[in-house]
Design a protein around this motif. Structure first.
Motif, PDB file in Angstrom:
ATOM      1  N   GLN A  39       0.768  -1.226  -0.134  1.00  0.00           N
ATOM      2  CA  GLN A  39      -0.051   0.122  -0.010  1.00  0.00           C
ATOM      3  C   GLN A  39       0.872   1.151  -0.071  1.00  0.00           C
ATOM      4  OE1 GLN A  39      -3.058   0.547  -0.764  1.00  0.00           O
ATOM      5  NE2 GLN A  39      -2.826   2.771  -0.203  1.00  0.00           N
ATOM      6  N   GLN A  40       1.878   1.214   0.856  1.00  0.00           N
ATOM      7  CA  GLN A  40       2.854   2.426   0.757  1.00  0.00           C
ATOM      8  C   GLN A  40       3.529   2.597  -0.515  1.00  0.00           C
ATOM      9  OE1 GLN A  40       3.958   4.512   3.546  1.00  0.00           O
ATOM     10  NE2 GLN A  40       2.271   3.470   4.710  1.00  0.00           N
ATOM     11  N   ILE A  41       3.852   1.718  -1.307  1.00  0.00           N
ATOM     12  CA  ILE A  41       4.425   1.811  -2.731  1.00  0.00           C
ATOM     13  C   ILE A  41       3.575   2.043  -3.630  1.00  0.00           C
ATOM     14  CG2 ILE A  41       5.519   0.529  -4.628  1.00  0.00           C
ATOM     15  CD1 ILE A  41       7.070  -1.191  -2.455  1.00  0.00           C
ATOM     16  N   ARG A  42       2.208   1.382  -3.405  1.00  0.00           N
ATOM     17  CA  ARG A  42       1.080   2.054  -4.434  1.00  0.00           C
ATOM     18  C   ARG A  42       0.611   3.643  -4.338  1.00  0.00           C
ATOM     19  NH1 ARG A  42      -1.328  -3.161  -3.186  1.00  0.00           N
ATOM     20  NH2 ARG A  42      -2.477  -2.150  -1.544  1.00  0.00           N
ATOM     21  N   GLN A  43       0.861   3.995  -2.950  1.00  0.00           N
ATOM     22  CA  GLN A  43       0.388   5.408  -2.669  1.00  0.00           C
ATOM     23  C   GLN A  43       1.854   6.489  -3.156  1.00  0.00           C
ATOM     24  OE1 GLN A  43      -2.471   6.715  -1.407  1.00  0.00           O
ATOM     25  NE2 GLN A  43      -1.353   8.574  -2.432  1.00  0.00           N
ATOM     26  N   ASP A  96       1.280   9.277  -5.671  1.00  0.00           N
ATOM     27  CA  ASP A  96       1.725  10.559  -5.593  1.00  0.00           C
ATOM     28  C   ASP A  96       2.501  11.093  -6.755  1.00  0.00           C
ATOM     29  OD1 ASP A  96       0.532  10.696  -3.013  1.00  0.00           O
ATOM     30  OD2 ASP A  96       2.535  10.017  -1.992  1.00  0.00           O
ATOM     31  N   LEU A  97       3.369  10.287  -7.473  1.00  0.00           N
ATOM     32  CA  LEU A  97       4.442  10.490  -8.316  1.00  0.00           C
ATOM     33  C   LEU A  97       3.901  10.445  -9.802  1.00  0.00           C
ATOM     34  CD1 LEU A  97       7.648   8.962  -6.915  1.00  0.00           C
ATOM     35  CD2 LEU A  97       7.128  11.264  -7.051  1.00  0.00           C
ATOM     36  N   ASP A  98       2.687   9.541  -9.872  1.00  0.00           N
ATOM     37  CA  ASP A  98       1.902   9.364 -11.240  1.00  0.00           C
ATOM     38  C   ASP A  98       3.056   8.585 -12.119  1.00  0.00           C
ATOM     39  OD1 ASP A  98      -0.137   9.379 -13.037  1.00  0.00           O
ATOM     40  OD2 ASP A  98       0.521  11.179 -14.049  1.00  0.00           O
ATOM     41  N   VAL A  99       3.369   7.609 -11.445  1.00  0.00           N
ATOM     42  CA  VAL A  99       4.289   6.726 -12.435  1.00  0.00           C
ATOM     43  C   VAL A  99       3.886   5.203 -11.864  1.00  0.00           C
ATOM     44  CG1 VAL A  99       6.175   8.440 -12.671  1.00  0.00           C
ATOM     45  CG2 VAL A  99       6.303   6.840 -10.752  1.00  0.00           C
ATOM     46  N   VAL A 100       4.476   4.158 -12.519  1.00  0.00           N
ATOM     47  CA  VAL A 100       4.560   2.834 -12.211  1.00  0.00           C
ATOM     48  C   VAL A 100       5.678   2.530 -11.617  1.00  0.00           C
ATOM     49  CG1 VAL A 100       3.921   0.526 -12.758  1.00  0.00           C
ATOM     50  CG2 VAL A 100       2.587   2.246 -13.920  1.00  0.00           C
ATOM     51  N   LEU A 101       5.755   2.057 -10.398  1.00  0.00           N
ATOM     52  CA  LEU A 101       6.933   1.599  -9.758  1.00  0.00           C
ATOM     53  C   LEU A 101       7.399   0.150  -9.719  1.00  0.00           C
ATOM     54  CD1 LEU A 101       6.715   3.956  -6.656  1.00  0.00           C
ATOM     55  CD2 LEU A 101       8.031   4.448  -8.761  1.00  0.00           C
ATOM     56  N   LEU A 102       6.400  -0.717  -9.634  1.00  0.00           N
ATOM     57  CA  LEU A 102       6.330  -2.443  -9.687  1.00  0.00           C
ATOM     58  C   LEU A 102       5.814  -2.761 -11.009  1.00  0.00           C
ATOM     59  CD1 LEU A 102       6.150  -2.821  -5.896  1.00  0.00           C
ATOM     60  CD2 LEU A 102       8.293  -2.600  -7.189  1.00  0.00           C
ATOM     61  N   GLU A 103       6.120  -3.823 -11.375  1.00  0.00           N
ATOM     62  CA  GLU A 103       5.559  -4.609 -12.344  1.00  0.00           C
ATOM     63  C   GLU A 103       5.603  -6.060 -12.042  1.00  0.00           C
ATOM     64  OE1 GLU A 103       6.869  -3.097 -15.952  1.00  0.00           O
ATOM     65  OE2 GLU A 103       8.934  -4.045 -15.813  1.00  0.00           O
ATOM     66  N   PRO A 104       4.467  -6.833 -12.638  1.00  0.00           N
ATOM     67  CA  PRO A 104       4.781  -8.249 -12.073  1.00  0.00           C
ATOM     68  C   PRO A 104       5.855  -9.031 -12.769  1.00  0.00           C
ATOM     69  CG  PRO A 104       2.470  -7.604 -12.800  1.00  0.00           C
ATOM     70  CD  PRO A 104       3.336  -6.461 -13.095  1.00  0.00           C
ATOM     71  N   GLN A 105       6.165  -9.919 -12.315  1.00  0.00           N
ATOM     72  CA  GLN A 105       7.515 -10.865 -12.836  1.00  0.00           C
ATOM     73  C   GLN A 105       7.454 -12.313 -12.441  1.00  0.00           C
ATOM     74  OE1 GLN A 105      11.791 -10.121 -11.832  1.00  0.00           O
ATOM     75  NE2 GLN A 105      12.159 -10.438 -14.108  1.00  0.00           N
ATOM     76  N   LEU A 124      11.418  -3.873 -10.212  1.00  0.00           N
ATOM     77  CA  LEU A 124      10.978  -2.456 -10.191  1.00  0.00           C
ATOM     78  C   LEU A 124      11.106  -2.154 -11.670  1.00  0.00           C
ATOM     79  CD1 LEU A 124      13.987  -1.612  -7.611  1.00  0.00           C
ATOM     80  CD2 LEU A 124      11.599  -1.630  -7.231  1.00  0.00           C
ATOM     81  N   THR A 125      10.367  -1.015 -12.011  1.00  0.00           N
ATOM     82  CA  THR A 125      10.298  -0.286 -13.216  1.00  0.00           C
ATOM     83  C   THR A 125      11.498   0.661 -13.506  1.00  0.00           C
ATOM     84  OG1 THR A 125       9.055   1.455 -12.502  1.00  0.00           O
ATOM     85  CG2 THR A 125       7.853  -0.360 -13.413  1.00  0.00           C
ATOM     86  N   PRO A 126      11.781   1.090 -14.885  1.00  0.00           N
ATOM     87  CA  PRO A 126      12.873   1.864 -14.960  1.00  0.00           C
ATOM     88  C   PRO A 126      12.637   3.085 -14.348  1.00  0.00           C
ATOM     89  CG  PRO A 126      12.159   0.863 -16.903  1.00  0.00           C
ATOM     90  CD  PRO A 126      11.232   0.290 -15.951  1.00  0.00           C
ATOM     91  N   ALA A 127      11.277   3.545 -14.162  1.00  0.00           N
ATOM     92  CA  ALA A 127      11.080   4.645 -13.233  1.00  0.00           C
ATOM     93  C   ALA A 127      11.410   4.518 -11.747  1.00  0.00           C
ATOM     94  CB  ALA A 127       9.444   5.246 -13.177  1.00  0.00           C
ATOM     95  N   ALA A 128      11.441   3.271 -11.180  1.00  0.00           N
ATOM     96  CA  ALA A 128      11.497   3.150  -9.894  1.00  0.00           C
ATOM     97  C   ALA A 128      13.205   3.096  -9.693  1.00  0.00           C
ATOM     98  CB  ALA A 128      11.030   1.842  -9.294  1.00  0.00           C
ATOM     99  N   GLU A 129      14.014   2.545 -10.806  1.00  0.00           N
ATOM    100  CA  GLU A 129      15.266   2.471 -10.659  1.00  0.00           C
ATOM    101  C   GLU A 129      15.751   3.972 -10.797  1.00  0.00           C
ATOM    102  OE1 GLU A 129      17.045  -0.065 -10.101  1.00  0.00           O
ATOM    103  OE2 GLU A 129      16.119  -1.722 -10.785  1.00  0.00           O
ATOM    104  N   SER A 130      15.161   4.925 -11.278  1.00  0.00           N
ATOM    105  CA  SER A 130      15.748   6.213 -11.568  1.00  0.00           C
ATOM    106  C   SER A 130      15.317   6.901 -10.171  1.00  0.00           C
ATOM    107  CB  SER A 130      14.957   6.911 -12.426  1.00  0.00           C
ATOM    108  OG  SER A 130      15.214   8.289 -12.744  1.00  0.00           O
ATOM    109  N   LEU A 131      14.046   6.736  -9.763  1.00  0.00           N
ATOM    110  CA  LEU A 131      13.801   7.280  -8.177  1.00  0.00           C
ATOM    111  C   LEU A 131      14.761   6.769  -7.200  1.00  0.00           C
ATOM    112  CD1 LEU A 131      11.953   8.891  -6.539  1.00  0.00           C
ATOM    113  CD2 LEU A 131      10.451   6.879  -6.555  1.00  0.00           C
ATOM    114  N   LEU A 132      15.180   5.603  -7.319  1.00  0.00           N
ATOM    115  CA  LEU A 132      16.006   5.181  -6.485  1.00  0.00           C
ATOM    116  C   LEU A 132      17.335   5.766  -6.137  1.00  0.00           C
ATOM    117  CD1 LEU A 132      15.343   1.292  -6.491  1.00  0.00           C
ATOM    118  CD2 LEU A 132      14.942   2.628  -4.461  1.00  0.00           C
ATOM    119  N   ALA A 133      17.959   6.097  -7.347  1.00  0.00           N
ATOM    120  CA  ALA A 133      19.336   6.772  -7.545  1.00  0.00           C
ATOM    121  C   ALA A 133      19.065   8.287  -6.470  1.00  0.00           C
ATOM    122  CB  ALA A 133      19.664   7.204  -8.729  1.00  0.00           C
ATOM    123  N   HIS A 134      17.896   8.869  -6.559  1.00  0.00           N
ATOM    124  CA  HIS A 134      17.442  10.020  -6.109  1.00  0.00           C
ATOM    125  C   HIS A 134      17.324   9.668  -4.713  1.00  0.00           C
ATOM    126  CE1 HIS A 134      17.598  12.559  -9.447  1.00  0.00           C
ATOM    127  NE2 HIS A 134      16.974  11.521 -10.350  1.00  0.00           N
TER     128      HIS A 134
END
Length: 301
Positions: free
Chosen positions: A35-39, A43-52, A58-68
């Motif tokens: 729920q924390q990650i979905r929220q 908040d960021l209007d991006v997809v952070l996790l995808e099924p595997q 982690l999606t590319p957007a999540a990987e980019s966010l993690l660097a920050h």
């Protein structure tokens, strides 16, 4: 505004590999962590996790966010240092972790020196393996670790941690007293190629070093016994059950009928100090790092 607690949950998923493992480490339920990650994604209007498969990645957007996120965490460490630290006198608890040899040879004497020089500082030591040390640092349960460099450790470029070389710990060939190689000053490991060997257990971080050293000498060792503790290994050697490579930092039981022989090329393992990103500048941590660097040159005789 982004809730930094949600960002920390995402960092935990990246660190532990699954939402369930991250939730366990953070004392959340898996559903609460999700729920924390979905929220955060909303908040960021991006997809952070995808099924595997049965899990997620982690999606590319999540990987980019993690660097920050890693940079934010490091800056927060610096902010806490500036707000809370007495820059002239390290104080408060300093939590350090390491594997047994590092505690015996480096962390214990470091703690004794720090206690004598900084009476307001309390050094607390805990034994931990390499993966656990990184987990404890990530979770904020440890401030400083001494670890072995392994192929499975986070890369030196990982912004979550600051890893610095401390010392190289050479391996010596240990043979029974009276062995044909016991009297030589320096041995080529190829001369022990036909010996029975005692090697670290498969999960030991030292096993790859031992196998690589033998491989570099042109042979695969005939491993007949496995041990976790270096003194167990030494006792097996003392009873004539094989030969072994043992790090020079390992203090072995006195008066065993064994001989350490230095190896040509000096195969070794690297020991590193590790803190969270930005944590190395905290006064207590910085003082401990100075003590460890002063101890390192004399630790390996």
């Amino acid at each position: 505004m982004i809730d930094l607690r949600r960002l920390h949950v995402l960092r935990a998923v990246a660190h532990y590999g699954t939402v369930t493992a991250a939730a366990r480490a953070l004392h959340f339920t898996p559903s609460a962590a999700s729920q924390q990650i979905r929220q955060l994604a909303r908040d960021l209007d991006v997809v952070l996790l995808e099924p595997q498969g049965r899990g997620v990645r982690l999606t590319p957007a999540a990987e980019s966010l993690l660097a920050h996120a890693d940079a934010i965490e490091a800056r927060w460490e610096e902010a806490e240092r500036d707000l809370r630290a007495d820059h002239d006198a390290p104080a408060g608890p300093l939590r350090v972790v390491g594997f047994p040899v590092a505690i015996s040879v480096l962390l214990a004497p470091m703690a004794a020196r720090m206690g004598a020089r900084h009476p307001r500082l309390s050094v607390r030591i805990a034994e931990a393996g390499v993966p656990e040390s990184f987990d404890l640092l990530f979770e904020g349960a440890a401030d400083l670790a001494v670890v072995e460099s392994t192929p499975h450790s986070p890369p030196l470029s990982d912004g979550r941690f600051d890893q610095q070389a401390l010392l190289d710990d050479p391996f010596d060939l240990v043979v029974p007293a009276g062995h044909a190689l016991a009297g030589v000053e320096r041995v080529d490991l190829a001369e022990a190629a036909r010996e029975p060997w005692i090697a670290p257990v498969p999960e030991s971080p030292c096993r790859p070093h031992v196998m690589a050293a033998c491989g570099a000498a042109g042979f695969s060792p005939d491993v007949v016994h496995h041990a976790l503790d270096w003194n167990v290994t030494a006792h097996l050697v003392a009873h004539g059950l094989g030969v072994a490579l043992i790090p020079r930092l390992a203090h072995l039981t006195p008066h065993l009928p064994i001989t350490r022989v230095r190896c040509a090329g000096e195969p070794h393992r690297k020991l590193l100090t590790c803190t969270r990103g930005g944590g190395h500048a905290r006064p207590a941590v910085a003082a401990a790092l100075r003590e460890l660097r002063a101890l390192a040159p004399t630790a390996v005789a």
